[in-house]
Design an enzyme around this catalytic site. Structure first.
Site, PDB file in Angstrom:
ATOM      1  N   GLY A  49     -24.531  78.303  86.819  1.00 15.70           N
ATOM      2  CA  GLY A  49     -24.789  79.109  85.626  1.00 15.70           C
ATOM      3  C   GLY A  49     -26.074  79.885  85.862  1.00 15.70           C
ATOM      4  CG  ASP A  70     -23.048  84.813  87.121  1.00 19.98           C
ATOM      5  OD1 ASP A  70     -21.979  84.742  86.500  1.00 19.98           O
ATOM      6  OD2 ASP A  70     -23.687  83.820  87.511  1.00 19.98           O
TER       7      ASP A  70
END
Ligand code: MRU
Length: 356
Positions: A52, A240
Site C-alpha cells: 500500500g 499508487d
C-alpha cells in the site's frame, strides 16, 4: 482501526525496532513482526509484508532510522535511501518519504541525528493518519448524498486494499466507508478479490469484517454485470501515483473497472493523500509499472485441513504467466479525486485549485 476489538496502527517504532503487521500472513494469522535493520525494511517492502503506497512510504522512512542505528554514516544513509527507493518502483510515496528524510538528515553529523530521524518518520505517520481521516470526512459527503437520494443501503465497489492496512490508519478508499458506517449510514461493500495477490479478499474484506462493515467478495470480473444490474452506486479506489493531470495509476484491474463504471454511469472516485501526487512525471507512459514474479499468479496460499498455511500450484507447470502489478486509469474516467483538502476534478485545473 480494530483487530479483535483492539485498536492498532499498522506500523510503529518500539525499542529500536520497527513493528509491522505481517500482511503476507493475513487473513489467516495476525502476526506482529520486528524489522531490525534497513535490509529488513527493504525486504518487507519487496515481499509485501507491508504494502500500500502510504504504508511503504512510512516503512521506508523508518528504514532510514534503522540505517542510522546500524551505521551512523552519511554515505551509508545515502546508499540505504537508494536501496529503499528501488525496493518497489510504482508507488511515489516511497520516494517522497525517503527524499523527505534525506532533506532532514543530509549533512547532519550531530549526535541527535537519530532523534531527528525518528521524529520525522513519526511525523510522516501522524500526517498520513490525519490526511486519511480528512479524506474520510470529505468522502463521507458523497456517500451521504447518495443515501439521501436513495434512502436505502449504499453499495460501494472497491478494488485491491486501499484500506487501513495500506496506510497508518483509516485507509484512503476505506476512510469514507468507515466514516459512513460510524455515522450509521447503511452501506455494503463489493470487494474485488484482486488477483493475483488477493489484497481485496485477504485484506480489505478482513479489515471490514473486523469493523463490522457488511461486505461481499466478488471475482474481479463480476463488477461489470453488477453495474449493469444497478447493484453498485459508486466505486472508490486508492492510487499508487496520480499525475498532476489527474491520470491515476493503481492496482491492475482498476482501469477495467473504471471503463465499466463509465459505460454504466456509475460514479468512479479515487481517494488519495497529497504525497501520492507525482508533480513531475508528465505522461502516464513514463510511470514505472512494476512487473512481479509470475509465481504470484501460478501459486496460491491457503489453509490446509490442519489449519497450516500452504502454497499450492494452480497453473499448468509448463505455462508461462505474466504479472503486471498496476495499470493506468485516464483522468476522463474519474468522477473526482477525494483528497485531504477536499474533492476535486481529476485534472490539472482541479488539482491545482486544491494544491496551489
Ligand atoms: O501492490 P499493493 O498491494 O501495494 O497495491 C496497493 C494498491 O494498489 C492500493 O490501491 C494503493 O497503494 C493505494 S493504498 C492507500
Amino acid at each position: 482501526m480494530k483487530i479483535e476489538s483492539k485498536e492498532y496502527r499498522t506500523i510503529w517504532f518500539e525499542n529500536n525496532n520497527v513493528k509491522i503487521i505481517d500482511q503476507t500472513k493475513l487473513p489467516h494469522r495476525f502476526e506482529i513482526k520486528d524489522l531490525k535493520t534497513v535490509k529488513d525494511a527493504i525486504n518487507a517492502i519487496k515481499i509485501m509484508e507491508v504494502r500500500g503506497a502510504p504504508l511503504i512510504g512510512a516503512t521506508a522512512a523508518y528504514g532510514m532510522v534503522l540505517s542510522i542505528i546500524e551505521n551512523n554514516d552519511q554515505s551509508y544513509l545515502k546508499k540505504s535511501a537508494i536501496d529503499l527507493i528501488n525496493s518497489r518502483p510504482t508507488a511515489i510515496n516511497l520516494k517522497w518519504a525517503v527524499d523527505r528524510m534525506l532533506d532532514k538528515l543530509s549533512g547532519v553529523n550531530s549526535e541527535n541525528i537519530f532523534d531527528i530521524a525518528l521524529n520525522e518518520a513519526n511525523k510522516i505517520c501522524e500526517e498520513d493518519e490525519k490526511f486519511c481521516e480528512s479524506i474520510g470526512i470529505n468522502g463521507l459527503k458523497i456517500i451521504e448524498e447518495i443515501y439521501n437520494k436513495k434512502k436505502d443501503t449504499v453499495n460501494i465497489l472497491t478494488h485491491c486494499n486501499a484500506g487501513w492496512l495500506a496506510t497508518i490508519n483509516w485507509g484512503t478508499a476505506t476512510s469514507p466507508i468507515y466514516h459512513a458506517h460510524k455515522k450509521g449510514i447503511p452501506i455494503h461493500i463489493w470487494v474485488d478479490e484482486t488477483r493475483p495477490r488477493n489484497q481485496g479478499a485477504n485484506l480489505t474484506s478482513f479489515e471490514l469484517n473486523e469493523e463490522n462493515v457488511p461486505n461481499t467478495i466478488i471475482a474481479d470480473n463480476t463488477g461489470g454485470i453488477l453495474m449493469q444490474r444497478g447493484k453498485i452506486d459508486m466505486c472508490i479506489v486508492g492510487t499508487d501515483r496520480t499525475l498532476a493531470n489527474g491520470d491515476v495509476c493503481n492496482k491492475i484491474g482498476t482501469y477495467l473497472k473504471a471503463l465499466a463504471a463509465n459505460d454504466n454511469n456509475v460514479p468512479f472516485y479515487v481517494a488519495l493523500p497529497s504525497p501520492t501526487i507525482d508533480w513531475e512525471t508528465k505522461s502516464y507512459k513514463d510511470i514505472p509499472i512494476e512487473e512481479r514474479n509470475s509465481d504470484e499468479l501460478s501459486y496460491i496460499d491457503g489453509l490446509d485441513e490442519n489449519h497450516n498455511i500452504k502454497k499450492i500450484l494452480i497453473y499448468p507447470q509448463k505455462s508461462k504467466a505474466m504479472n503486471l502489478a498496476f495499470d493506468i486509469t485516464p483522468a476522463k474516467y474519474i468522477t473526482a479525486l477525494i483528497t485531504e483538502r477536499g474533492i476535486c476534478e481529476a485534472s490539472e485545473k482541479g488539482i491545482k485549485k486544491l494544491f496551489k
